[in-house]
Design an enzyme around this catalytic site. Sequence first.
Site, PDB file in Angstrom:
ATOM      1  N   GLY A 149       0.830  -1.201   0.000  1.00 24.13           N
ATOM      2  CA  GLY A 149       0.000   0.000   0.000  1.00 24.13           C
ATOM      3  C   GLY A 149       0.864   1.250   0.000  1.00 24.13           C
ATOM      4  O   GLY A 149       1.868   1.313  -0.713  1.00 24.13           O
ATOM      5  N   CYS A 150       0.488   2.224   0.797  1.00 23.61           N
ATOM      6  CA  CYS A 150       1.204   3.501   0.849  1.00 23.61           C
ATOM      7  C   CYS A 150       2.685   3.305   1.158  1.00 23.61           C
ATOM      8  O   CYS A 150       3.052   2.789   2.216  1.00 23.61           O
ATOM      9  CB  CYS A 150       0.565   4.386   1.920  1.00 23.61           C
ATOM     10  SG  CYS A 150       1.503   5.878   2.308  1.00 23.61           S
ATOM     11  N   PHE A 151       3.566   3.732   0.246  1.00 27.94           N
ATOM     12  CA  PHE A 151       4.991   3.508   0.499  1.00 27.94           C
ATOM     13  C   PHE A 151       5.547   4.397   1.603  1.00 27.94           C
ATOM     14  O   PHE A 151       6.566   4.089   2.204  1.00 27.94           O
ATOM     15  CB  PHE A 151       5.846   3.573  -0.765  1.00 27.94           C
ATOM     16  CG  PHE A 151       5.684   4.781  -1.663  1.00 27.94           C
ATOM     17  CD1 PHE A 151       5.258   6.008  -1.201  1.00 27.94           C
ATOM     18  CD2 PHE A 151       5.999   4.666  -3.018  1.00 27.94           C
ATOM     19  CE1 PHE A 151       5.142   7.108  -2.044  1.00 27.94           C
ATOM     20  CE2 PHE A 151       5.882   5.760  -3.875  1.00 27.94           C
ATOM     21  CZ  PHE A 151       5.458   6.983  -3.387  1.00 27.94           C
TER      22      PHE A 151
ATOM     23  N   TYR B 217      -2.766  11.919   7.422  1.00 35.12           N
ATOM     24  CA  TYR B 217      -3.089  10.831   6.495  1.00 35.12           C
ATOM     25  C   TYR B 217      -3.295   9.524   7.268  1.00 35.12           C
ATOM     26  O   TYR B 217      -4.272   8.790   7.051  1.00 35.12           O
ATOM     27  CB  TYR B 217      -1.967  10.658   5.473  1.00 35.12           C
ATOM     28  CG  TYR B 217      -1.937   9.283   4.868  1.00 35.12           C
ATOM     29  CD1 TYR B 217      -2.843   8.912   3.876  1.00 35.12           C
ATOM     30  CD2 TYR B 217      -1.028   8.325   5.334  1.00 35.12           C
ATOM     31  CE1 TYR B 217      -2.837   7.631   3.350  1.00 35.12           C
ATOM     32  CE2 TYR B 217      -1.017   7.045   4.816  1.00 35.12           C
ATOM     33  CZ  TYR B 217      -1.922   6.696   3.823  1.00 35.12           C
ATOM     34  OH  TYR B 217      -1.919   5.429   3.319  1.00 35.12           O
TER      35      TYR B 217
END
Length: 207
Positions: A43-45, A187
Amino acid sequence: MSLRTNALAAVASLTVAALAIGAPLARQAEAQTAFQTAIFAGGCFWSEEKAFDDVQGVRSAVSGFVGGHTANPTYEQVVRGGTGHMEAVQVTFDPRVVSYRTLVDRYWRTIDPTDPNGQFCDQGPSYRSAVFATAGQRADAIASRDAAMRVLRKSFTTPVVGAQRFWPAGAEHQNYAKRHAASYQAYRIGCRRPERLRAIWGDAAVS
């Protein structure tokens, strides 16, 4: 002392000096070649990079892309779709300090391995999860996955696949969680990452 003797003495002095300089350089080169790399898509790096950045024995964690068919892709290209890449992190580590198996064990606790379509609020092809293992890493990666599956008592959709070319993302994405702590925290909370990981892994979650 003859010219020959002087020349031999000079050569000997230079040889000793070269050995004195060469020994640390050789040790440095040996240390450098001892590092290995691991590639995880999760997912989000930004989140994956943060999860490995401060692990003892990890030299660096770099955000980037893997698994696609476009050379040197940009973030915009990957997000737009069509390149086949996934966001990933390349972890460079010293196996004398931390093993590859330990890193894979940690990786599972950073993701939801039962989601085939992405991770948490990040859904879509570029946010899918996978372990990209070399031939030498594959056995440890599979053993780690099987052990984690027994803990959850669920089947995983996250595959272990062969290692592929890793492309670093732009400088603006590197060390994002550290350089932009407030934005990353917003986030992270907005995505409900900590709560969802705890629901899956309990106290073993790495959020």
